[in-house]
Scaffold this active site. Structure first.
Site, PDB file in Angstrom:
ATOM      1  CB  ALA A 156      14.719  52.119   8.092  1.00 31.71           C
ATOM      2  CE  LYS A 157      23.506  55.654   9.084  1.00 28.05           C
ATOM      3  NZ  LYS A 157      24.049  55.224   7.797  1.00 28.05           N
ATOM      4  CB  ALA A 158      17.384  49.070   9.709  1.00 24.30           C
ATOM      5  CE1 TYR A 162      25.404  50.920   6.781  1.00 21.76           C
ATOM      6  CE2 TYR A 162      23.174  50.680   7.631  1.00 21.76           C
ATOM      7  CZ  TYR A 162      24.153  51.451   7.037  1.00 21.76           C
ATOM      8  OH  TYR A 162      23.885  52.760   6.703  1.00 21.76           O
TER       9      TYR A 162
END
Length: 288
Positions: A156-158, A162
């Site tokens: 997932a680009k959660a 980051y």
């Protein structure tokens, strides 16, 4: 340049365009406290968002992975992005779509009662690594590692994924580097803080297997370009010491596009012919 919170223009929020400076959320938004948010970074070239639908589809997949029911379909997201891009007056631009758990009845870890919200912003953004596109970026090696898929939804680009990217890039920049390269939890080469990595040896390309990090849309595009050229691409687990034998290296990502790498830690690479060719071909592709 003014801060990102103090600009003219509009931002799409929950179905309508609002004044840029008025695009605000409450301090008790769940996402601010528990990282319940996902996003997409996209680029528009000549007025067209590159791989737009793939990004919209991944946004919904990321939201589903974080148990956030999306209030919009792919077609609705596509229409919203087009509306926002048109309103920005830009033809070459960066597009940020964000989905998050807002403020509501829940303020503990659980947030099922809180609304899922969405915003889209568009702005001008040049080369992510500055003049590194010509000279080759210099990367530090991060002390943090990409986590196991058993610990978090790694595909997932959660936003929460980051956190270690921010602190690793801060440390790298303090050393005069452009970015940092992560190993994964097993010790294999993984990715940079916001880009995937490729290496060249004897005319063949090697890139880490995307089994514990985001399989970038630009990464997939570049792999397809290489295979169309008849170049062998090895998607595999790469040991850090193998970097001593690689001749060329580049990064890929929506923001990074295709950026040559000149050095990672003590390992050095040439900005060679294949690196330049792929960078030039990618630039042509996105503007075609």
């Amino acid at each position: 340049m003014s801060g990102y919170d103090d600009r003219d223009g509009v931002i799409w929020m929950d179905g309508e365009l609002v004044d840029w400076r008025s695009a605000k959320v409450h301090v008790l938004s769940h996402a601010m406290h528990y990282a319940s948010s996902v996003f997409e970074g996209e680029r528009a070239y000549n007025g067209k968002i590159f791989k737009s639908r793939e990004h919209s589809e991944r946004l919904i997949a990321s939201a589903n992975a974080l148990d956030m029911p999306m209030p919009y379909t792919v077609d609705q997201i596509e229409a919203a992005k087009e509306e926002t891009l048109k309103a920005s007056g830009l033809t070459d631009a960066y597009v940020r779509a964000l989905v998050w758990r807002g403020s509501g009845e829940d303020m503990g870890v659980a947030s099922a009662k809180n609304p899922v919200r969405m915003a889209i912003a568009v702005w001008g953004w040049g080369a992510y690594y500055g003049d590194a596109k010509m000279q080759g970026a210099k990367l530090d090696i991060a002390e943090w590692k990409r986590p196991s898929p058993e610990t978090i939804p790694v595909h997932a680009k959660a936003a929460g994924l980051y956190m270690i990217c921010t602190i690793s890039k801060h440390k790298a920049e303090a050393k005069g580097c452009s970015d940092a390269l992560f190993m994964d939890w097993r010790g294999y080469v993984a990715e940079a803080t916001g880009a995937n990595v490729f290496f060249v040896k004897d005319g063949e390309v090697h890139t880490p297997l995307a089994d514990c990090f985001l399989n970038g849309i630009t990464r997939q595009t570049v792999i397809g370009m290489l295979k169309d050229k008849g170049i062998i691409v090895h998607e595999r687990r790469i040991k850090p010491e193998e970097m001593a034998d690689f001749e060329q290296c580049w990064l890929t990502g929506t923001a990074a596009e295709v950026t040559p790498v000149g050095q990672i830690g003590d390992y050095k690479f040439e900005v060679g012919a294949l690196t330049r060719e792929i960078a030039e071909d990618y630039e042509k592709l996105v503007r075609s």
